[in-house]
Design an enzyme around this catalytic site. Structure first.
Site, PDB file in Angstrom:
ATOM      1  N   SER A  53       0.702  -1.151   0.170  1.00 53.21           N
ATOM      2  CA  SER A  53      -0.008  -0.208   0.035  1.00 53.21           C
ATOM      3  C   SER A  53       0.983   1.187   0.119  1.00 53.21           C
ATOM      4  CB  SER A  53      -0.853  -0.154   1.223  1.00 53.21           C
ATOM      5  OG  SER A  53      -1.107   1.219   1.663  1.00 53.21           O
ATOM      6  N   TYR A  90      -3.336  -0.746   9.932  1.00 49.46           N
ATOM      7  CA  TYR A  90      -3.167  -0.943   8.449  1.00 49.46           C
ATOM      8  C   TYR A  90      -1.713  -0.460   8.113  1.00 49.46           C
ATOM      9  CZ  TYR A  90      -4.550  -0.979   3.560  1.00 49.46           C
ATOM     10  OH  TYR A  90      -4.466  -1.162   2.179  1.00 49.46           O
TER      11      TYR A  90
HETATM   12  C1  GCO Z   1      -6.984   4.274   3.598  1.00 51.31           C
HETATM   13  C2  GCO Z   1      -7.292   3.458   2.620  1.00 51.31           C
HETATM   14  C3  GCO Z   1      -6.176   2.705   1.974  1.00 51.31           C
HETATM   15  C4  GCO Z   1      -5.579   3.120   0.851  1.00 51.31           C
HETATM   16  C5  GCO Z   1      -4.245   2.931   0.657  1.00 51.31           C
HETATM   17  C6  GCO Z   1      -3.730   3.471  -0.603  1.00 51.31           C
HETATM   18  O1  GCO Z   1      -7.849   4.502   4.657  1.00 51.31           O
HETATM   19  O2  GCO Z   1      -6.150   5.048   3.491  1.00 51.31           O
HETATM   20  O3  GCO Z   1      -8.328   2.407   2.708  1.00 51.31           O
HETATM   21  O4  GCO Z   1      -6.124   1.352   2.060  1.00 51.31           O
HETATM   22  O5  GCO Z   1      -6.298   2.885  -0.373  1.00 51.31           O
HETATM   23  O6  GCO Z   1      -3.353   3.091   1.748  1.00 51.31           O
HETATM   24  O7  GCO Z   1      -2.397   2.704  -0.912  1.00 51.31           O
END
Ligand code: GCO
Length: 254
Positions: free
Chosen positions: A145, A158
Site C-alpha cells: 500500500s 493497517y
Molecule cells: C485508507 C485506505 C487505504 C488506501 C491505501 C492506498 O484508509 O487510507 O483505505 O487502504 O487505499 O493506503 O495505498
C-alpha cells in the site's frame, strides 16, 4: 523466443479474490494464461466470481478459507497437494481496513488488522514456499500500500501491517531467492474498491486524492493487472524483493 509474460501452464492462488483488487489481479493472470484459484471467506460470493470468470473462458478453481485461520490454510494446501495442484504463483492480497484514531483503538482491533493484512501473508507464503522451493521456482506477490512507506492518521494498524508487508517481501527474497523463488510487492495507490467506499464518497477526501495524485484521479483495480502479470512471469525472474507502486505517481510527489 517465447513471450516472457506468458503464464500458460502456471497455477496462481490469489487470496481475497472474489472482488476488488484480488479479483482484478486474478482476471489479469487468467488472461495471461494462468489457471487461477480464487479464494475468499464468503462461499456464495466466491462461487459467483468463479462462475463469471468461467463464463469468460478462464481456467478457474475456488478454495474457500479464512486467511487468518492457520489450520484452514494448511488444510487448503494439503488439498492442493492431494489434487496434484502445484501453486506456481501466490498473490497475498486478502486485506481489511479499520479506521480509528489510535487513542481510541482497542488492542483486539489492532490485532485483527495485523493478522489479516500481515500474518496471513507470512503463513500462506510459508506454505507456498515449502512447496515451491523443492520445485526450484515460484513467484510470491504481496500486496502492499502507499502506507508501506507513508502514514496516514486513523489507519495505524493497517499502516504497520503494510510497512511489514514491504519488509516481509524482502525477508522472503533473502531466504528464497537462491531456490529460484522470487518475492515482490505491489503498492497500489488510492483505488476504487468497496474497501474505500467511505473515502470515495467523502467529497473532501476525494478532492484530496485527486489533488495529491499526479494522475488527478483514483486508480481502477484492473490497472494492477499488468504489474501482477509481469511479477508473476519469467520476465521478472531476476527481480526480487521490490515493491512497485501503481499509484498514479502519488508517492513520488509532495
Ligand atoms: C485508507 C485506505 C487505504 C488506501 C491505501 C492506498 O484508509 O487510507 O483505505 O487502504 O487505499 O493506503 O495505498
Amino acid at each position: 523466443m517465447s513471450n516472457p509474460f506468458d503464464l500458460t501452464g502456471r497455477a496462481a492462488l490469489v487470496t481475497g479474490s472474489s472482488r476488488g483488487l484480488g479479483r482484478a489481479i486474478a482476471e489479469g493472470l487468467a488472461r495471461a494464461g494462468a489457471r487461477v484459484i480464487l479464494n475468499g471467506v464468503n462461499e456464495m460470493r466466491l462461487e459467483e466470481a468463479a462462475s463469471q470468470m468461467l463464463e469468460a473462458g478462464h481456467d478457474v478453481l475456488t478454495s474457500q478459507f479464512d486467511v487468518t485461520d492457520e489450520a484452514a490454510v494448511i488444510k487448503a494446501f494439503e488439498g492442493f497437494d492431494a489434487s496434484g495442484i502445484a501453486i506456481d504463483i501466490l498473490v497475498n492480497n486478502a486485506g481489511m481496513q479499520f479506521r480509528k484514531p489510535m487513542v481510541d483503538l482497542a488492542t483486539a482491533d489492532w490485532q485483527r488488522v495485523i493478522d489479516t493484512n500481515l500474518t496471513s501473508a507470512f503463513v500462506i507464503g510459508r506454505e507456498a514456499a515449502r512447496r515451491m522451493i523443492p520445485r526450484g521456482r515460484g513467484k510470491v506477490i504481496n500486496i502492499g500500500s502507499l502506507t508501506s512507506d507513508l502514514a496516514r492518521a486513523t489507519v495505524a494498524p493497517y499502516t504497520v501491517a503494510k510497512g511489514g508487508i514491504k519488509m516481509l517481501t524482502k525477508a522472503m527474497a533473502a531466504e528464497w531467492g537462491e531456490h529460484g523463488v522470487q518475492a515482490n510487492a505491489i503498492g497500489p495507490g488510492y483505488m476504487v474498491t468497496d474497501m474505500n467506499e467511505a473515502l470515495i464518497s467523502n467529497p473532501q477526501f476525494d478532492s484530496w486524492v485527486k489533488a495529491r495524485t499526479p494522475a488527478r484521479r483514483w486508480g481502477k483495480p484492473e490497472e494492477l493487472a499488468g504489474t501482477a502479470v509481469y511479477l508473476a512471469s519469467s520476465a521478472a525472474d531476476y527481480v526480487n524483493g521490490q515493491i512497485i507502486y501503481v499509484d498514479g505517481g502519488m508517492i513520488s510527489v509532495l
